[in-house]
Design a protein around this motif. Sequence first.
Motif, PDB file in Angstrom:
ATOM      1  N   LEU A  63     -26.654-106.545 -61.449  1.00  0.00           N
ATOM      2  CA  LEU A  63     -25.623-105.519 -61.637  1.00  0.00           C
ATOM      3  C   LEU A  63     -26.187-104.296 -62.351  1.00  0.00           C
ATOM      4  O   LEU A  63     -25.838-103.162 -62.016  1.00  0.00           O
ATOM      5  N   ALA A  64     -27.053-104.509 -63.326  1.00  0.00           N
ATOM      6  CA  ALA A  64     -27.670-103.393 -64.043  1.00  0.00           C
ATOM      7  C   ALA A  64     -28.544-102.576 -63.105  1.00  0.00           C
ATOM      8  O   ALA A  64     -28.545-101.335 -63.157  1.00  0.00           O
ATOM      9  N   VAL A  65     -29.270-103.255 -62.228  1.00  0.00           N
ATOM     10  CA  VAL A  65     -30.120-102.555 -61.254  1.00  0.00           C
ATOM     11  C   VAL A  65     -29.257-101.728 -60.305  1.00  0.00           C
ATOM     12  O   VAL A  65     -29.561-100.571 -60.008  1.00  0.00           O
ATOM     13  N   ILE A  66     -28.163-102.309 -59.838  1.00  0.00           N
ATOM     14  CA  ILE A  66     -27.257-101.595 -58.933  1.00  0.00           C
ATOM     15  C   ILE A  66     -26.661-100.374 -59.630  1.00  0.00           C
ATOM     16  O   ILE A  66     -26.580 -99.285 -59.045  1.00  0.00           O
ATOM     17  N   ALA A  67     -26.253-100.533 -60.884  1.00  0.00           N
ATOM     18  CA  ALA A  67     -25.683 -99.407 -61.629  1.00  0.00           C
ATOM     19  C   ALA A  67     -26.717 -98.300 -61.819  1.00  0.00           C
ATOM     20  O   ALA A  67     -26.400 -97.113 -61.676  1.00  0.00           O
ATOM     21  N   ALA A  68     -27.954 -98.677 -62.129  1.00  0.00           N
ATOM     22  CA  ALA A  68     -29.009 -97.678 -62.298  1.00  0.00           C
ATOM     23  C   ALA A  68     -29.287 -96.960 -60.985  1.00  0.00           C
ATOM     24  O   ALA A  68     -29.475 -95.737 -60.955  1.00  0.00           O
ATOM     25  N   GLN A  69     -29.305 -97.715 -59.888  1.00  0.00           N
ATOM     26  CA  GLN A  69     -29.552 -97.099 -58.581  1.00  0.00           C
ATOM     27  C   GLN A  69     -28.426 -96.140 -58.220  1.00  0.00           C
ATOM     28  O   GLN A  69     -28.658 -95.047 -57.704  1.00  0.00           O
ATOM     29  N   ARG A  70     -27.192 -96.527 -58.532  1.00  0.00           N
ATOM     30  CA  ARG A  70     -26.047 -95.659 -58.255  1.00  0.00           C
ATOM     31  C   ARG A  70     -26.156 -94.361 -59.047  1.00  0.00           C
ATOM     32  O   ARG A  70     -25.895 -93.285 -58.535  1.00  0.00           O
ATOM     33  N   LEU A  85     -26.462 -90.625 -57.550  1.00  0.00           N
ATOM     34  CA  LEU A  85     -25.565 -89.522 -57.911  1.00  0.00           C
ATOM     35  C   LEU A  85     -26.364 -88.309 -58.375  1.00  0.00           C
ATOM     36  O   LEU A  85     -26.043 -87.168 -58.025  1.00  0.00           O
ATOM     37  N   HIS A  86     -27.408 -88.557 -59.142  1.00  0.00           N
ATOM     38  CA  HIS A  86     -28.253 -87.451 -59.607  1.00  0.00           C
ATOM     39  C   HIS A  86     -28.929 -86.771 -58.419  1.00  0.00           C
ATOM     40  O   HIS A  86     -28.940 -85.539 -58.320  1.00  0.00           O
ATOM     41  N   GLU A 112     -27.912 -86.735 -55.359  1.00  0.00           N
ATOM     42  CA  GLU A 112     -26.880 -86.047 -54.576  1.00  0.00           C
ATOM     43  C   GLU A 112     -26.542 -84.687 -55.197  1.00  0.00           C
ATOM     44  O   GLU A 112     -26.398 -83.686 -54.497  1.00  0.00           O
ATOM     45  N   ARG A 113     -26.447 -84.650 -56.526  1.00  0.00           N
ATOM     46  CA  ARG A 113     -26.173 -83.374 -57.195  1.00  0.00           C
ATOM     47  C   ARG A 113     -27.289 -82.363 -56.962  1.00  0.00           C
ATOM     48  O   ARG A 113     -27.037 -81.189 -56.697  1.00  0.00           O
ATOM     49  N   LEU A 114     -28.537 -82.837 -57.072  1.00  0.00           N
ATOM     50  CA  LEU A 114     -29.673 -81.939 -56.833  1.00  0.00           C
ATOM     51  C   LEU A 114     -29.676 -81.428 -55.397  1.00  0.00           C
ATOM     52  O   LEU A 114     -29.913 -80.242 -55.143  1.00  0.00           O
ATOM     53  N   LEU A 115     -29.418 -82.326 -54.459  1.00  0.00           N
ATOM     54  CA  LEU A 115     -29.399 -81.929 -53.048  1.00  0.00           C
ATOM     55  C   LEU A 115     -28.266 -80.951 -52.783  1.00  0.00           C
ATOM     56  O   LEU A 115     -28.442 -79.960 -52.059  1.00  0.00           O
ATOM     57  N   HIS A 116     -27.110 -81.187 -53.359  1.00  0.00           N
ATOM     58  CA  HIS A 116     -25.976 -80.282 -53.173  1.00  0.00           C
ATOM     59  C   HIS A 116     -26.313 -78.888 -53.720  1.00  0.00           C
ATOM     60  O   HIS A 116     -26.026 -77.875 -53.079  1.00  0.00           O
ATOM     61  N   ARG A 117     -26.946 -78.849 -54.883  1.00  0.00           N
ATOM     62  CA  ARG A 117     -27.350 -77.570 -55.472  1.00  0.00           C
ATOM     63  C   ARG A 117     -28.327 -76.838 -54.546  1.00  0.00           C
ATOM     64  O   ARG A 117     -28.216 -75.633 -54.334  1.00  0.00           O
TER      65      ARG A 117
END
Length: 58
Positions: A27-34, A38-39, A41-46
């Motif tokens: 679960l910790a690995v999944i949360a870190a990957q998520r 998200l990070h 995705e934000r960079l790509l959107h910018r």
Amino acid sequence: MLALPPFAITLYKVYLRARLQRCNRALAVIAAQRENDLHAERLLHREVVQVRSRLRSL
């Protein structure tokens, strides 16, 4: 539940704790990957916004 000898109960508890730790690590690995996703995705959107802006300015 069957009446198990104390040694079997102890082994079962150890097994369950190990399984719980494995699940928590997963679960910790999944949360870190998520969070990484998200990070990214934000960079790509910018980047998309910047490229669109440059295209419109031409």
